[in-house]
Design a protein around this motif. Structure first.
Motif, mmCIF file in Angstrom:
data_model
loop_
_atom_site.group_PDB
_atom_site.id
_atom_site.type_symbol
_atom_site.label_atom_id
_atom_site.label_comp_id
_atom_site.label_asym_id
_atom_site.label_seq_id
_atom_site.Cartn_x
_atom_site.Cartn_y
_atom_site.Cartn_z
ATOM 1 N N TYR A 47 69.368 36.079 -59.718
ATOM 2 C CA TYR A 47 70.408 36.043 -58.707
ATOM 3 C C TYR A 47 69.953 36.708 -57.415
ATOM 4 C CZ TYR A 47 74.182 34.313 -61.713
ATOM 5 O OH TYR A 47 74.992 33.555 -62.509
ATOM 6 N N THR A 48 69.228 37.812 -57.522
ATOM 7 C CA THR A 48 68.749 38.490 -56.324
ATOM 8 C C THR A 48 67.827 37.574 -55.537
ATOM 9 O OG1 THR A 48 68.949 40.677 -57.354
ATOM 10 C CG2 THR A 48 67.489 40.499 -55.450
ATOM 11 N N TYR A 49 66.923 36.910 -56.243
ATOM 12 C CA TYR A 49 66.029 35.950 -55.579
ATOM 13 C C TYR A 49 66.837 34.836 -54.918
ATOM 14 C CZ TYR A 49 63.428 31.636 -55.141
ATOM 15 O OH TYR A 49 62.932 30.457 -54.666
ATOM 16 N N GLN A 50 67.770 34.253 -55.668
ATOM 17 C CA GLN A 50 68.517 33.109 -55.166
ATOM 18 C C GLN A 50 69.357 33.454 -53.943
ATOM 19 O OE1 GLN A 50 70.496 32.094 -58.854
ATOM 20 N NE2 GLN A 50 69.336 30.196 -58.997
ATOM 21 N N TYR A 51 70.037 34.596 -54.002
ATOM 22 C CA TYR A 51 70.905 34.944 -52.894
ATOM 23 C C TYR A 51 70.122 35.295 -51.636
ATOM 24 C CZ TYR A 51 75.510 34.464 -54.798
ATOM 25 O OH TYR A 51 76.666 33.912 -55.259
ATOM 26 N N THR A 93 73.396 41.380 -55.293
ATOM 27 C CA THR A 93 73.153 40.032 -54.804
ATOM 28 C C THR A 93 73.764 39.816 -53.418
ATOM 29 O OG1 THR A 93 75.046 39.277 -56.132
ATOM 30 C CG2 THR A 93 72.848 38.928 -57.041
ATOM 31 N N ASN A 94 74.885 40.463 -53.155
ATOM 32 C CA ASN A 94 75.457 40.353 -51.816
ATOM 33 C C ASN A 94 74.574 41.029 -50.781
ATOM 34 O OD1 ASN A 94 78.228 38.968 -51.609
ATOM 35 N ND2 ASN A 94 78.406 40.150 -53.481
ATOM 36 N N VAL A 95 73.987 42.155 -51.149
ATOM 37 C CA VAL A 95 73.032 42.803 -50.246
ATOM 38 C C VAL A 95 71.846 41.880 -49.999
ATOM 39 C CG1 VAL A 95 71.343 44.675 -50.062
ATOM 40 C CG2 VAL A 95 73.685 45.182 -50.759
ATOM 41 N N ALA A 96 71.346 41.251 -51.051
ATOM 42 C CA ALA A 96 70.207 40.343 -50.912
ATOM 43 C C ALA A 96 70.539 39.180 -49.989
ATOM 44 C CB ALA A 96 69.787 39.827 -52.290
ATOM 45 N N PHE A 97 71.740 38.614 -50.141
ATOM 46 C CA PHE A 97 72.152 37.511 -49.278
ATOM 47 C C PHE A 97 72.204 37.957 -47.819
ATOM 48 C CE2 PHE A 97 75.375 35.100 -46.999
ATOM 49 C CZ PHE A 97 75.006 33.788 -47.259
ATOM 50 N N LEU A 98 72.821 39.114 -47.574
ATOM 51 C CA LEU A 98 72.972 39.587 -46.201
ATOM 52 C C LEU A 98 71.634 39.933 -45.563
ATOM 53 C CD1 LEU A 98 76.173 41.781 -46.587
ATOM 54 C CD2 LEU A 98 75.978 39.549 -45.477
ATOM 55 N N ARG A 99 70.699 40.431 -46.358
ATOM 56 C CA ARG A 99 69.367 40.711 -45.815
ATOM 57 C C ARG A 99 68.704 39.421 -45.346
ATOM 58 N NH1 ARG A 99 67.606 45.010 -50.529
ATOM 59 N NH2 ARG A 99 68.308 46.918 -49.447
ATOM 60 N N GLY A 100 68.886 38.354 -46.133
ATOM 61 C CA GLY A 100 68.343 37.076 -45.701
ATOM 62 C C GLY A 100 69.061 36.545 -44.480
ATOM 63 N N LEU A 101 70.379 36.607 -44.477
ATOM 64 C CA LEU A 101 71.177 36.098 -43.370
ATOM 65 C C LEU A 101 70.901 36.874 -42.083
ATOM 66 C CD1 LEU A 101 73.455 33.977 -42.855
ATOM 67 C CD2 LEU A 101 75.065 35.880 -43.110
ATOM 68 N N ALA A 102 70.627 38.170 -42.223
ATOM 69 C CA ALA A 102 70.427 39.034 -41.058
ATOM 70 C C ALA A 102 69.161 38.696 -40.279
ATOM 71 C CB ALA A 102 70.391 40.505 -41.484
ATOM 72 N N THR A 103 68.314 37.844 -40.824
ATOM 73 C CA THR A 103 67.134 37.402 -40.067
ATOM 74 C C THR A 103 67.516 36.423 -38.970
ATOM 75 O OG1 THR A 103 66.660 35.609 -41.639
ATOM 76 C CG2 THR A 103 65.622 37.755 -42.058
ATOM 77 N N SER A 104 68.773 35.960 -38.980
ATOM 78 C CA SER A 104 69.275 35.107 -37.903
ATOM 79 C C SER A 104 69.825 35.970 -36.776
ATOM 80 C CB SER A 104 70.390 34.197 -38.439
ATOM 81 O OG SER A 104 71.117 33.598 -37.385
ATOM 82 N N GLU A 105 69.584 35.559 -35.536
ATOM 83 C CA GLU A 105 70.117 36.312 -34.397
ATOM 84 C C GLU A 105 71.639 36.321 -34.405
ATOM 85 O OE1 GLU A 105 68.572 34.839 -30.757
ATOM 86 O OE2 GLU A 105 66.485 35.393 -31.211
ATOM 87 N N THR A 140 64.926 23.870 -53.952
ATOM 88 C CA THR A 140 63.928 24.884 -54.283
ATOM 89 C C THR A 140 64.574 26.132 -54.864
ATOM 90 O OG1 THR A 140 62.428 24.100 -52.554
ATOM 91 C CG2 THR A 140 62.105 26.361 -53.340
ATOM 92 N N ILE A 141 65.676 26.560 -54.257
ATOM 93 C CA ILE A 141 66.368 27.767 -54.725
ATOM 94 C C ILE A 141 66.832 27.602 -56.160
ATOM 95 C CG2 ILE A 141 68.445 29.181 -54.410
ATOM 96 C CD1 ILE A 141 68.128 28.600 -51.364
ATOM 97 N N TYR A 142 67.310 26.406 -56.510
ATOM 98 C CA TYR A 142 67.836 26.163 -57.847
ATOM 99 C C TYR A 142 66.891 25.330 -58.696
ATOM 100 C CZ TYR A 142 71.931 28.195 -55.766
ATOM 101 O OH TYR A 142 72.769 29.065 -55.121
#
Length: 288
Positions: free
Chosen positions: A268-272, A185-197, A89-91
């Motif tokens: 890239y922002t969306y994907q990351y 894009t690194n900020v975007a990735f970390l924002r997504g990852l940060a939803t994990s405990e 889906t991402i790609y």
């Protein structure tokens, strides 16, 4: 065409080195993007002249490789069908192609596309695009990229040619565009990852971590650009490269350069962000 870099960035958190991802181009519908000055026919011609299908295909392969690396580092034993579905889906080619087109054309509002088409549909313009695509293919091999970087580090490239390469980089503001794109894009990735405990972190922690690596990122980006462009443009004469620089200095060249980075940046922002979310959801044992 100003090619958004596939940068390798060290994040001073718990993530290690991440590489820019990419996408493939499916059937792009020019009608999805609207501009008050660029017709659907001009959009299609510009898309083809810049060989966006080829560029996006290379980026897709980079992205799939990134997804594999992320899975190996953070999802050992957790990459079932739901992870594969998330990566697909991402790609997704159609969605990414549409996003790229929308961002690029929206940013070109008010610009005159005729000079852009005149340059990139010319023999020189097409040769430049072909060389850029070929070099990007070469850089998919990490050993080949490292060899090109080593030529830059050891001053093995003719100084006069490197001066022209540096002028091209400066005229198109490639270091700033690529460095800021990498940080976004690194900020975007970390924002997504940060939803994990497991990787929970606040917004300021995310920003501090990314900004803390900005100097190293900028230095690495500059070296990559010099290595990539000196490889890509090696067959061009100095006169050809000066002609490309001259076009890049025009209003049309500047507008197109910015629009391409807007389009790529949106994707890239969306994907990351989506990749970070996918990792977090897998770690939580959720179906994607």
């Amino acid at each position: 065409m100003s090619f958004l870099r596939a940068a390798c960035l060290g994040l001073n958190l718990t993530l290690g080195a991440l590489t820019f991802g990419g996408l493939t181009l499916g059937a792009v519908n020019p009608a999805l993007a609207q501009s008050d000055t660029i017709t659907a026919d001009q959009q299609s011609r510009l898309w083809d002249a810049l060989d966006m299908p080829g560029a996006l295909d290379v980026m897709r392969r980079e992205g799939l490789s990134l997804a594999d690396e992320v899975a190996e580092q953070y999802l050992v034993g957790r990459t079932g069908a739901s992870w594969q579905d998330a990566v697909a889906t991402i790609y997704d080619g159609d969605a990414m192609g549409d996003m790229m087109m929308d961002g690029m054309v929206a940013d070109l509002g008010g610009a005159d596309p005729d000079p852009m088409l005149a340059f990139f549909e010319s023999d020189l313009g097409q040769r430049i695009i072909t060389l850029e695509m070929s070099a990007r293919e070469v850089f998919l091999d990490s050993d080949m990229e490292e060899a090109a970087r080593d030529r830059v580090r050891t001053d093995a490239i003719d100084p006069d040619r490197m001066e022209l390469i540096d002028e091209f980089i400066a005229v198109n503001d490639l270091v700033d565009y690529n460095t800021s794109g990498a940080m976004n894009t690194n900020v975007a990735f970390l924002r997504g990852l940060a939803t994990s405990e497991i990787f929970e972190m606040g917004e300021q922690e995310i920003l501090d971590g990314v900004w803390g690596d900005s100097d190293a990122s900028r230095s690495d980006t500059e070296e990559w650009l010099r290595a990539y462009l000196s490889t890509a443009y090696q067959p061009l004469s100095d006169e050809d490269l000066r002609a490309y620089i001259a076009f890049s200095e025009t209003e049309a060249g500047q507008r197109l350069n910015r629009a391409l980075f807007v389009g790529f940046g949106d994707m890239y922002t969306y994907q990351y962000n989506a990749l970070g979310l996918a990792v977090a959801q897998q770690l939580a044992g959720q179906d994607l």
